[in-house]
Design an enzyme around this catalytic site. Structure first.
Site: not given
Ligand code: DOR
Ligand code: ZN
Length: 350
Positions: A16, A18, A44, A101, A138, A176, A225, A253, A257, A269
């Site tokens: 998992h 990103h 996403n 997903k 999720h 997660h 999250l 996860d 950012h 998040a």
């Molecule tokens: O904290 C998170 N960040 N939870 C998620 O489900 C998505 C992720 C994100 O893509 O930033």
């Molecule tokens: Zn995620």
């Protein structure tokens, strides 16, 4: 903590992850590819990755962003929407996509296109059952009247359990997980009558409870999250992971950012752990006196669940302290890692 000072394990995979897209890709992929052979890439993006064609193009951009000579393999997942068709599921299977997903609409970063009502996805879910395509969930109910700390437990009762009953052949990964309810649900789920179920667990949910978000002030880099929960939940997660139960496997996860969008009046998040994921997990298993169970969790159970071969290369970790950098370059911005500026007890040495 044990007397073991070096561990050699089969190279792990991140089930998992990103990595976003565009100019930030090379910086982010380099961190993951240093430790992991493969990773499931979350879809996403804006717009979301909803078709096999989009996923294959995204995969090519990730492959091109790898450090020279690195063989890291991205595993692609599509974003389920109210409009996903059975035909799109079949195309995805043929294209080597490893899952879909489910983001409940509004649950998290870029989830506006998420599912508003699972009944709308019935034919896509049937097609997934038929071809053995896993659904990655999720697991949070996002109604405004559900307390943010209860969202996962409510999801189990209102969404997950009915879903498994309605689609009894569906293979599910509960992503997660953050609560004792989720840990128990996955541990005890009947997989004779219903489909296989697994769960990923992040490093932050096994290392921290919700106090970490508020220690001495608001700490945005501990906000993700599903949100960190009470200590009893953290302990339940460590317990199932350290028990060696093959339904639980590694998924960081890691969610980068840009620094300014986290340190913000309305911060995003996500915790960034790609750079130090394996040392963080080693710390968890070490503290639980279960370093011998790290390999199953990190390197075997996920591959087995997805029906993929285990890796043959090795990863070596040493009990050696190092300071986590304050930030890393991320394209034209920077990203602040979890526990920035503080100590890590394990180091990757090979
Ligand atoms: O904290 C998170 N960040 N939870 C998620 O489900 C998505 C992720 C994100 O893509 O930033
Ligand atoms: Zn995620």
């Amino acid at each position: 903590m044990s007397a073991v000072n070096t561990i050699e394990i089969c190279q792990p995979d991140d089930w998992h992850l990103h990595v976003r897209d565009g100019e930030v890709l090379p910086d982010l992929i380099a961190h993951t590819a240093k430790q992991f052979a493969r990773a499931i890439i979350m879809p996403n993006l804006k717009p979301p990755v909803t078709t096999a064609e989009l996923a294959l193009a995204y995969k090519q951009r990730i492959l091109a962003a790898r450090p020279a000579g690195n063989l890291f393999e991205p595993l692609m997942v599509l974003y389920l929407t109210d409009n996903t068709t059975a035909e799109q599921v079949k195309n995805a299977k043929d294209a080597g996509v490893v899952g879909f997903k489910l983001y409940p609409a509004g649950a998290t970063t870029n989830s506006d296109a998420g599912v508003t009502d699972l009944a709308k996805c019935a034919s896509a879910l049937q097609a997934m059952e038929a071809c053995g395509m896993p659904l990655l969930v999720h697991g949070e109910v996002t109604h405004a009247d559900v307390d943010v700390f209860d969202r996962e437990a409510v999801f189990i009762d209102q969404v997950l359990e009915p879903l498994r009953k309605k689609h009894a052949g569906l293979k599910i990964v509960f992503e997660h997980i953050t609560t004792k309810q989720a840990a128990q649900y996955v541990r005890d789920a009947d997989t004779q009558r219903y489909g296989a179920i697994g769960a990923t667990i992040t490093p932050q949910h096994m290392l921290y409870n919700r106090n970490a978000i508020f220690t001495g002030g608001v700490r945005p880099h501990y906000y993700c999250l599903p949100i960190l929960k009470r200590e009893e939940h953290r302990l339940a997660l460590v317990d199932v992971a350290a028990s060696g139960n093959s339904r639980f496997f590694l998924g960081t996860d890691s969610a980068p950012h840009a620094k300014g969008t986290k340190e913000n009046a309305c911060g995003c998040a996500g915790c960034y752990t790609a750079w130090h994921a394996m040392p963080l997990y080693a710390e968890v298993f070490d503290a639980a006196n279960a370093l011998d169970r790290l390999e199953g969790f990190a390197s075997h159970f996920g591959a087995d669940f997805y029906g993929l071969s285990r890796n043959t290369a090795k990863l070596v970790l040493k009990r050696e302290q190092q300071i986590i950098p304050e930030e890393f370059p991320m394209g034209s911005s920077t990203v602040v890692p979890l526990r920035a500026g503080e100590m890590l007890s394990w180091t990757i040495v090979g």
